[in-house]
Design a protein around this motif. Structure first.
Motif, PDB file in Angstrom:
ATOM      1  N   GLY A 231      -8.244  20.652  -4.713  1.00  0.00           N
ATOM      2  CA  GLY A 231      -9.143  20.137  -5.744  1.00  0.00           C
ATOM      3  C   GLY A 231     -10.427  20.918  -5.871  1.00  0.00           C
ATOM      4  O   GLY A 231     -11.405  20.435  -6.451  1.00  0.00           O
ATOM      5  N   ALA A 232     -10.442  22.149  -5.360  1.00  0.00           N
ATOM      6  CA  ALA A 232     -11.642  23.004  -5.413  1.00  0.00           C
ATOM      7  C   ALA A 232     -11.548  23.874  -6.660  1.00  0.00           C
ATOM      8  O   ALA A 232     -11.282  25.070  -6.595  1.00  0.00           O
ATOM      9  N   TYR A 233     -11.786  23.268  -7.809  1.00  0.00           N
ATOM     10  CA  TYR A 233     -11.456  23.924  -9.066  1.00  0.00           C
ATOM     11  C   TYR A 233     -12.417  25.044  -9.451  1.00  0.00           C
ATOM     12  O   TYR A 233     -12.017  26.002 -10.110  1.00  0.00           O
ATOM     13  N   HIS A 234     -13.676  24.921  -9.056  1.00  0.00           N
ATOM     14  CA  HIS A 234     -14.609  26.025  -9.319  1.00  0.00           C
ATOM     15  C   HIS A 234     -14.163  27.279  -8.571  1.00  0.00           C
ATOM     16  O   HIS A 234     -14.105  28.369  -9.139  1.00  0.00           O
ATOM     17  N   ASP A 235     -13.836  27.111  -7.296  1.00  0.00           N
ATOM     18  CA  ASP A 235     -13.338  28.236  -6.508  1.00  0.00           C
ATOM     19  C   ASP A 235     -12.001  28.738  -7.056  1.00  0.00           C
ATOM     20  O   ASP A 235     -11.713  29.938  -7.021  1.00  0.00           O
ATOM     21  N   MET A 236     -11.184  27.830  -7.559  1.00  0.00           N
ATOM     22  CA  MET A 236      -9.891  28.217  -8.124  1.00  0.00           C
ATOM     23  C   MET A 236     -10.076  29.134  -9.336  1.00  0.00           C
ATOM     24  O   MET A 236      -9.405  30.171  -9.447  1.00  0.00           O
ATOM     25  N   THR A 237     -10.995  28.775 -10.228  1.00  0.00           N
ATOM     26  CA  THR A 237     -11.188  29.603 -11.417  1.00  0.00           C
ATOM     27  C   THR A 237     -11.724  30.985 -11.047  1.00  0.00           C
ATOM     28  O   THR A 237     -11.366  31.982 -11.682  1.00  0.00           O
ATOM     29  N   ARG A 238     -12.558  31.054 -10.008  1.00  0.00           N
ATOM     30  CA  ARG A 238     -13.064  32.355  -9.573  1.00  0.00           C
ATOM     31  C   ARG A 238     -11.925  33.227  -9.067  1.00  0.00           C
ATOM     32  O   ARG A 238     -11.867  34.433  -9.350  1.00  0.00           O
ATOM     33  N   ALA A 239     -10.992  32.632  -8.318  1.00  0.00           N
ATOM     34  CA  ALA A 239      -9.842  33.395  -7.816  1.00  0.00           C
ATOM     35  C   ALA A 239      -8.926  33.831  -8.956  1.00  0.00           C
ATOM     36  O   ALA A 239      -8.397  34.949  -8.948  1.00  0.00           O
ATOM     37  N   LEU A 240      -8.746  32.969  -9.957  1.00  0.00           N
ATOM     38  CA  LEU A 240      -7.944  33.349 -11.120  1.00  0.00           C
ATOM     39  C   LEU A 240      -8.588  34.506 -11.875  1.00  0.00           C
ATOM     40  O   LEU A 240      -7.904  35.435 -12.331  1.00  0.00           O
ATOM     41  N   ALA A 241      -9.909  34.460 -12.008  1.00  0.00           N
ATOM     42  CA  ALA A 241     -10.613  35.548 -12.692  1.00  0.00           C
ATOM     43  C   ALA A 241     -10.481  36.858 -11.917  1.00  0.00           C
ATOM     44  O   ALA A 241     -10.343  37.935 -12.509  1.00  0.00           O
TER      45      ALA A 241
ATOM     46  N   TRP B 298      -6.902  35.229 -17.448  1.00  0.00           N
ATOM     47  CA  TRP B 298      -8.229  34.974 -18.008  1.00  0.00           C
ATOM     48  C   TRP B 298      -8.239  33.647 -18.759  1.00  0.00           C
ATOM     49  O   TRP B 298      -9.194  32.867 -18.667  1.00  0.00           O
ATOM     50  N   ALA B 299      -7.162  33.400 -19.542  1.00  0.00           N
ATOM     51  CA  ALA B 299      -7.097  32.168 -20.333  1.00  0.00           C
ATOM     52  C   ALA B 299      -7.084  30.942 -19.438  1.00  0.00           C
ATOM     53  O   ALA B 299      -7.760  29.936 -19.711  1.00  0.00           O
ATOM     54  N   ARG B 300      -6.295  30.992 -18.373  1.00  0.00           N
ATOM     55  CA  ARG B 300      -6.230  29.859 -17.458  1.00  0.00           C
ATOM     56  C   ARG B 300      -7.588  29.596 -16.812  1.00  0.00           C
ATOM     57  O   ARG B 300      -8.033  28.433 -16.707  1.00  0.00           O
ATOM     58  N   ALA B 301      -8.265  30.658 -16.373  1.00  0.00           N
ATOM     59  CA  ALA B 301      -9.587  30.502 -15.764  1.00  0.00           C
ATOM     60  C   ALA B 301     -10.583  29.953 -16.770  1.00  0.00           C
ATOM     61  O   ALA B 301     -11.385  29.061 -16.455  1.00  0.00           O
ATOM     62  N   ALA B 302     -10.536  30.461 -17.987  1.00  0.00           N
ATOM     63  CA  ALA B 302     -11.496  30.052 -19.012  1.00  0.00           C
ATOM     64  C   ALA B 302     -11.326  28.588 -19.387  1.00  0.00           C
ATOM     65  O   ALA B 302     -12.314  27.837 -19.485  1.00  0.00           O
ATOM     66  N   GLN B 303     -10.089  28.144 -19.599  1.00  0.00           N
ATOM     67  CA  GLN B 303      -9.875  26.763 -20.010  1.00  0.00           C
ATOM     68  C   GLN B 303     -10.230  25.781 -18.898  1.00  0.00           C
ATOM     69  O   GLN B 303     -10.781  24.710 -19.163  1.00  0.00           O
ATOM     70  N   SER B 304      -9.934  26.137 -17.649  1.00  0.00           N
ATOM     71  CA  SER B 304     -10.330  25.272 -16.544  1.00  0.00           C
ATOM     72  C   SER B 304     -11.849  25.187 -16.439  1.00  0.00           C
ATOM     73  O   SER B 304     -12.413  24.106 -16.264  1.00  0.00           O
ATOM     74  N   ALA B 305     -12.525  26.335 -16.558  1.00  0.00           N
ATOM     75  CA  ALA B 305     -13.985  26.349 -16.466  1.00  0.00           C
ATOM     76  C   ALA B 305     -14.613  25.544 -17.587  1.00  0.00           C
ATOM     77  O   ALA B 305     -15.574  24.796 -17.379  1.00  0.00           O
TER      78      ALA B 305
ATOM     79  N   GLN C 182      -9.906  27.536   4.399  1.00  0.00           N
ATOM     80  CA  GLN C 182     -10.121  28.777   5.143  1.00  0.00           C
ATOM     81  C   GLN C 182      -9.057  29.816   4.815  1.00  0.00           C
ATOM     82  O   GLN C 182      -9.352  31.014   4.725  1.00  0.00           O
ATOM     83  N   GLN C 183      -7.817  29.371   4.630  1.00  0.00           N
ATOM     84  CA  GLN C 183      -6.770  30.290   4.208  1.00  0.00           C
ATOM     85  C   GLN C 183      -7.111  30.911   2.857  1.00  0.00           C
ATOM     86  O   GLN C 183      -6.905  32.111   2.637  1.00  0.00           O
ATOM     87  N   ALA C 184      -7.630  30.081   1.957  1.00  0.00           N
ATOM     88  CA  ALA C 184      -8.003  30.580   0.634  1.00  0.00           C
ATOM     89  C   ALA C 184      -9.168  31.559   0.716  1.00  0.00           C
ATOM     90  O   ALA C 184      -9.168  32.602   0.052  1.00  0.00           O
ATOM     91  N   ASP C 185     -10.178  31.211   1.518  1.00  0.00           N
ATOM     92  CA  ASP C 185     -11.317  32.116   1.701  1.00  0.00           C
ATOM     93  C   ASP C 185     -10.853  33.473   2.229  1.00  0.00           C
ATOM     94  O   ASP C 185     -11.264  34.527   1.734  1.00  0.00           O
ATOM     95  N   LYS C 186     -10.007  33.425   3.225  1.00  0.00           N
ATOM     96  CA  LYS C 186      -9.493  34.657   3.840  1.00  0.00           C
ATOM     97  C   LYS C 186      -8.725  35.485   2.816  1.00  0.00           C
ATOM     98  O   LYS C 186      -8.920  36.712   2.718  1.00  0.00           O
ATOM     99  N   ALA C 187      -7.864  34.845   2.032  1.00  0.00           N
ATOM    100  CA  ALA C 187      -7.067  35.569   1.045  1.00  0.00           C
ATOM    101  C   ALA C 187      -7.949  36.176  -0.037  1.00  0.00           C
ATOM    102  O   ALA C 187      -7.751  37.335  -0.445  1.00  0.00           O
ATOM    103  N   GLU C 188      -8.948  35.415  -0.508  1.00  0.00           N
ATOM    104  CA  GLU C 188      -9.784  35.930  -1.591  1.00  0.00           C
ATOM    105  C   GLU C 188     -10.627  37.121  -1.143  1.00  0.00           C
ATOM    106  O   GLU C 188     -10.731  38.127  -1.855  1.00  0.00           O
ATOM    107  N   ILE C 189     -11.232  37.023   0.032  1.00  0.00           N
ATOM    108  CA  ILE C 189     -12.076  38.127   0.497  1.00  0.00           C
ATOM    109  C   ILE C 189     -11.218  39.356   0.809  1.00  0.00           C
ATOM    110  O   ILE C 189     -11.612  40.497   0.515  1.00  0.00           O
TER     111      ILE C 189
END
Length: 312
Positions: A222-232, A251-258, A187-194
């Motif tokens: 361990g929410a890596y899909h959400d993590m890459t979206r935040a990095l992007a 961008w590179a970090r998001a791309a390699q994780s994805a 929830q903290q992450a959701d709040k920060a991203e929005i």
């Protein structure tokens, strides 16, 4: 009732006695045990990251619920099936499942299912159907369960940002800002991203910090899909401020994780526990995300440790 809370995307029908149109008798204790077993197997598979196996088990449970003519069991199994299909990166199938579940529950006198609104909204969002996602997410935010409402606010904010609907984005941010502490890390992450999406034009430096903070929280969960979206998102904001070196690194970090999430390391369905621990994770991002983000980073190597694909 214990439901999957992961959000964040194939089985043959179960054949039971009494086929061929024969009259079904009242469900027995064995029928109940079979439903419980299928649900438990689906939950265990989901938690291990074996999403298509979870889909198979939850589909079995949904069919058993129809045999029992049990609307509550249909709702629970159908919801978990749709969440597993989202996790397996098949949002179109998840959308079909939510609609079928809604109809089956309604036939049995069930009430509005806020959780189904949530997963249907998430399915539309993943399919790029942002206008369809908005009203469903707004309705799910009215759920009495704050966990459902909070996740719906995230989906609303993401769809609103993609649609360019600032009023809906503000509504999502207001909901998340109004959550009572203590907040879970997700929830903290959701709040920060929005919040980052809301203020990235007016306060880009703060927005970038919020996006990166969201990525760190996602990583810890361990929410890596959400993590890459935040990095992007952080990369977009850094680029808008003219910090191209920082943007390229993000961008590179998001791309390699994805790319790694979409690769062989997460194709676990053929493996068993005898071969070691299975990776637990969220939905594998579409391959296109990794390719686009890699181009934004300057055409970096997507899979530097893949013997066969090191040139990609």
């Amino acid at each position: 009732m214990r439901r999957l809370t992961h959000l964040l995307v194939l089985a043959t029908p179960l054949l039971l006695g009494g086929c061929g149109g024969a009259e079904q008798t009242k469900p027995t204790a064995q029928d109940d045990a079979a439903w419980d077993q299928a649900m438990a197997a689906g939950r265990n598979s989901f938690e291990l990251g074996r999403y298509t196996v979870a889909v198979s088990q939850y589909r079995k449970a949904a069919n058993l619920a129809l045999v029992r003519d049990d609307g509550d069991a249909v709702a629970e199994a159908g919801y978990d099936l749709a969440v597993s299909q989202l996790a397996a990166n098949t949002p179109a199938e998840a959308l079909q499942t939510t609609q079928a579940t809604r109809q089956a529950v309604a036939l049995r006198g069930g009430q509005d299912q806020f959780s189904l609104d949530l997963v249907e909204a998430a399915s539309h969002y993943r399919l790029g159907q942002y206008a369809q996602a908005l009203p469903l997410a707004q309705h799910a935010m009215q759920a009495p369960d704050p966990a459902v409402g909070a996740r719906a606010a995230l989906v609303l904010g993401l769809a609103a940002d993609a649609q360019g609907d600032r009023s809906a984005l503000q509504l999502a941010a207001s909901y998340l800002n109004g959550l009572k502490p203590p907040l879970l890390p997700a929830q903290q992450a959701d709040k920060a991203e929005i919040q980052a999406r809301l203020i990235r034009q007016s306060s880009p430096a703060q927005a970038e910090q919020l996006a990166e903070a969201a990525a760190v929280l996602r990583q810890s969960e361990g929410a890596y899909h959400d993590m890459t979206r935040a990095l992007a998102l952080a990369a977009q904001i850094a680029g808008s401020q003219g910090d191209q070196a920082r943007a390229h690194a993000l961008w590179a970090r998001a791309a390699q994780s994805a790319a790694a999430q979409s690769g062989k390391l997460n194709r676990m369905d053929a493996q068993t526990l005898a071969h070691g621990n299975l990776t637990k994770g969220n939905a594998a991002p579409p391959e296109d995300d990794a390719q686009i983000w890699a181009r934004n980073a300057g055409n970096i190597v997507l899979r530097p440790f893949d013997q066969n694909d090191a040139s990609n």
